[in-house]
Design an enzyme around this catalytic site. Structure first.
Site, mmCIF file in Angstrom:
data_model
loop_
_atom_site.group_PDB
_atom_site.id
_atom_site.type_symbol
_atom_site.label_atom_id
_atom_site.label_comp_id
_atom_site.label_asym_id
_atom_site.label_seq_id
_atom_site.Cartn_x
_atom_site.Cartn_y
_atom_site.Cartn_z
ATOM 1 N N HIS A 53 90.142 0.559 -17.824
ATOM 2 C CA HIS A 53 90.669 0.951 -16.518
ATOM 3 C C HIS A 53 90.000 2.248 -16.066
ATOM 4 O O HIS A 53 89.551 3.053 -16.892
ATOM 5 C CB HIS A 53 92.183 1.156 -16.594
ATOM 6 C CG HIS A 53 92.942 -0.112 -16.775
ATOM 7 N ND1 HIS A 53 94.270 -0.226 -16.445
ATOM 8 C CD2 HIS A 53 92.574 -1.332 -17.254
ATOM 9 C CE1 HIS A 53 94.693 -1.452 -16.711
ATOM 10 N NE2 HIS A 53 93.677 -2.133 -17.208
ATOM 11 N N GLU A 55 91.217 5.008 -14.913
ATOM 12 C CA GLU A 55 91.860 6.217 -15.431
ATOM 13 C C GLU A 55 91.485 6.465 -16.896
ATOM 14 O O GLU A 55 91.183 7.598 -17.275
ATOM 15 C CB GLU A 55 93.384 6.129 -15.299
ATOM 16 C CG GLU A 55 93.876 5.996 -13.877
ATOM 17 C CD GLU A 55 93.989 4.562 -13.380
ATOM 18 O OE1 GLU A 55 94.661 4.345 -12.360
ATOM 19 O OE2 GLU A 55 93.397 3.641 -14.004
ATOM 20 N N CYS A 83 98.657 1.889 -14.186
ATOM 21 C CA CYS A 83 99.489 0.987 -14.989
ATOM 22 C C CYS A 83 100.176 1.785 -16.098
ATOM 23 O O CYS A 83 99.829 2.941 -16.360
ATOM 24 C CB CYS A 83 98.626 -0.124 -15.577
ATOM 25 S SG CYS A 83 97.585 0.425 -16.954
#
Length: 154
Positions: A53, A55, A83
């Protein structure tokens, strides 16, 4: 507030660029003391890694840049609602602030919401969709794993 909007625009621009290349529409920027120290995009499609992801990729870059897993004093600016995995990683890294531009509600019609995962994680283990159980196995002849590790640290 203006700086926050600028950082979010950078994250969104990364997300657009990634989507134009066939990736998922997510970007993230990590800022410390008013300076961007990391930026990244979602690379799930490219790598086949479901944890890739934006992040998390930005956290990895920031940790290497700073030479430390401790990202205290850093803020994350993400194109989309992070998430639960990314939120947990940010907390483990010591990040105290996250700002995002697109909500789970914005993403839901496009299959880009993690709201259902948040809902499931809020339930007791026994009620979650994943089978989660504690089985306290130990290796014979070995010291306690955690106590042994802790002793090696001193």
């Amino acid at each position: 507030m203006e700086d926050s909007e600028d950082y979010l625009r950078k994250a969104i621009a990364l997300a657009y660029s990634n989507a134009e290349k066939g990736g998922r529409p997510f970007g993230a920027v990590i800022v410390r003391d008013g300076r961007v120290i990391a930026s990244a995009v979602n690379e799930i499609v490219e790598t086949g890694d479901p944890t890739s992801h934006a992040e998390l990729n930005a956290i990895r870059i920031a940790s290497r840049t700073l030479g430390s897993p401790d990202l205290a004093g850093c803020s994350v600016f993400a194109s989309g609602h992070p998430c639960p995995m990314c939120m947990a990683a940010m907390r483990l890294a010591g990040i105290k602030a996250v700002t995002y531009a697109y909500s789970n509600e914005d993403g839901a019609p496009h299959g880009l919401s993690t709201a259902a995962i948040y809902d499931d994680l809020a339930k007791p283990f026994a009620e979650q969709a994943m089978d989660i159980r504690h089985l306290p196995v130990r290796l014979a002849g070995k010291p306690d794993l955690y106590a042994g590790w802790r002793q090696q640290q001193h």
